[in-house]
Design an enzyme around this catalytic site. Sequence first.
Site, PDB file in Angstrom:
ATOM      1  N   GLU A 163       0.799  -1.236   0.000  1.00 49.63           N
ATOM      2  CA  GLU A 163       0.000   0.000   0.000  1.00 49.63           C
ATOM      3  C   GLU A 163       0.826   1.279   0.000  1.00 49.63           C
ATOM      4  OE1 GLU A 163      -2.861  -0.291   3.182  1.00 49.63           O
ATOM      5  OE2 GLU A 163      -3.755  -2.100   2.365  1.00 49.63           O
ATOM      6  N   ASN A 205       2.298  -5.099  -3.245  1.00 47.59           N
ATOM      7  CA  ASN A 205       0.886  -5.407  -2.977  1.00 47.59           C
ATOM      8  C   ASN A 205       0.109  -4.117  -2.696  1.00 47.59           C
ATOM      9  OD1 ASN A 205      -1.078  -7.568  -2.421  1.00 47.59           O
ATOM     10  ND2 ASN A 205      -1.053  -6.830  -0.304  1.00 47.59           N
ATOM     11  N   HIS A 240     -10.308  -6.286  -2.087  1.00 46.79           N
ATOM     12  CA  HIS A 240     -11.360  -6.108  -1.076  1.00 46.79           C
ATOM     13  C   HIS A 240     -12.468  -5.324  -1.778  1.00 46.79           C
ATOM     14  CE1 HIS A 240      -8.810  -7.494   2.192  1.00 46.79           C
ATOM     15  NE2 HIS A 240      -7.873  -6.639   1.832  1.00 46.79           N
ATOM     16  N   GLU A 270      -5.931 -10.615  -1.425  1.00 45.91           N
ATOM     17  CA  GLU A 270      -6.692 -10.484  -0.165  1.00 45.91           C
ATOM     18  C   GLU A 270      -8.186 -10.446  -0.451  1.00 45.91           C
ATOM     19  OE1 GLU A 270      -5.290  -7.200   2.225  1.00 45.91           O
ATOM     20  OE2 GLU A 270      -3.210  -7.535   1.659  1.00 45.91           O
ATOM     21  N   ASP A 272     -12.040 -10.464  -0.631  1.00 42.80           N
ATOM     22  CA  ASP A 272     -13.326 -10.674   0.041  1.00 42.80           C
ATOM     23  C   ASP A 272     -14.340  -9.799  -0.680  1.00 42.80           C
ATOM     24  OD1 ASP A 272     -12.601  -8.151   1.241  1.00 42.80           O
ATOM     25  OD2 ASP A 272     -11.911  -9.164   3.062  1.00 42.80           O
TER      26      ASP A 272
HETATM   27  C1  XIL Z   1      -5.836  -6.422   8.327  1.00 39.24           C
HETATM   28  C2  XIL Z   1      -6.273  -7.639   9.111  1.00 39.24           C
HETATM   29  O1  XIL Z   1      -7.284  -8.301   8.417  1.00 39.24           O
HETATM   30  C3  XIL Z   1      -6.756  -7.205  10.464  1.00 39.24           C
HETATM   31  O2  XIL Z   1      -7.068  -8.339  11.243  1.00 39.24           O
HETATM   32  C4  XIL Z   1      -5.692  -6.351  11.141  1.00 39.24           C
HETATM   33  O3  XIL Z   1      -6.187  -5.837  12.297  1.00 39.24           O
HETATM   34  C5  XIL Z   1      -5.277  -5.203  10.263  1.00 39.24           C
HETATM   35  O4  XIL Z   1      -4.856  -5.691   9.015  1.00 39.24           O
HETATM   36  N1  XIL Z   1      -4.868  -4.611   3.676  1.00 39.24           N
HETATM   37  C6  XIL Z   1      -3.841  -5.440   4.057  1.00 39.24           C
HETATM   38  C7  XIL Z   1      -4.027  -6.361   5.191  1.00 39.24           C
HETATM   39  O5  XIL Z   1      -2.815  -5.484   3.374  1.00 39.24           O
HETATM   40  O6  XIL Z   1      -2.816  -6.627   5.869  1.00 39.24           O
HETATM   41  C8  XIL Z   1      -5.060  -5.864   6.149  1.00 39.24           C
HETATM   42  O7  XIL Z   1      -5.287  -6.869   7.121  1.00 39.24           O
HETATM   43  C9  XIL Z   1      -6.331  -5.521   5.428  1.00 39.24           C
HETATM   44  C10 XIL Z   1      -6.088  -4.435   4.408  1.00 39.24           C
END
Ligand code: XIL
Length: 353
Positions: A163, A205, A240, A270, A272
């Site tokens: 990020e 990422n 996401h 990641e 969802d």
């Molecule tokens: C999030 C986890 O899901 C949480 O449990 C934690 O508190 C914070 O991090 N982008 C990412 C992940 O790259 O590492 C994040 O994960 C969600 C957003």
Amino acid sequence: MLPFLLSLAGCGGGDSPTAAPTPVPTPTPGPLYTEVAPLRDAAASAGRLVGAAVYSSGLAGDPTYAAAASRHFNSLTAEWEMKWDPVETTPGVYDFSGGDAIVAFAEAHGMRVKGHALVWHGATPQWVESLSPPELRIAFEDHIRTVAGHYRGRVYAWDVVNEAIDDAASGLRSTVFSRGLGPDYVAEAFRLARKADPGAELVYNDYGGEGLNRKSNDVYDLVKDLKQRGLVDGVGLQMHISAAGFPAAAEIAANVDRLADLGLQVNISEMDVRVRDVAGDQAAKLQKQRQVYRDVVAACVAQPRCEAVTLWGFTDAHSWIDGAFGPDDPLLFDDQYRAKPAFYGVEDAFLRR
Ligand code: XIL
């Protein structure tokens, strides 16, 4: 009894003195996770990894969570425990216990592990924020060397920088790293990771750059430059997303293809899919979710350099989405580990249906 049936019973009873419970949307109950074919077999038939983000406490303490993870996934990622904050909460004191437990579980079940994430402003310990630039440089180098060195040979890939691109304007996000180390910190992180674990695939990422937009153009430019310098091997698209509004599948495919054309590995890192803003009843929401999962995973299956799809969890009983975006049902299995329509969407994509 299911709440839906309870409410019907309450309505039909005539002389029932108790008020009918508020009807809650009831998803069509799917089969238990033990009764559906392992998703990892479907992924393997497409030559792909299917991964899940996990917590070590679930793997050790919740037999259902552990059994579902090992049955359906051939890759794991630490949802939290390999990040800088938990690994080095106190300066100079490293704690690898959570990440080590995840790696051990993966090895015991024939799964790969993707390390996540060496440099992320969102999981940096408080003490790092107050370092002077020279101190920050020392801590940054020590952190990457120590963590990537610790897992050397045991993870197949690392999310090295997470990020780094800004949301609002072109260029890098302002973080403790960009301010203290200057914009070359991204390349520097990759150089350090390469030295510490020369065999690992090194990945950039990010989120919000899944389709074609300003942010994905910025990610493209960043990784193109890093690739030309031999520093990066792959790019992760977090994914996401909400089923109520997300990049068109054709755009995701075009973005995946242009990144692959740079010679990079691509992965969905990641995924969802939120449904609370989708119109209609719960069954309609879940059908829409199924289609979104299918289309996104199909975009990966269609590109030979797209090697993995990692989901950010697997049961709706444990998802970061509830805390970050409000209550939702974003994953493949419901709270009781029953396969949702989304499960079949992912399976269909791996089986090219
Ligand atoms: C999030 C986890 O899901 C949480 O449990 C934690 O508190 C914070 O991090 N982008 C990412 C992940 O790259 O590492 C994040 O994960 C969600 C957003």
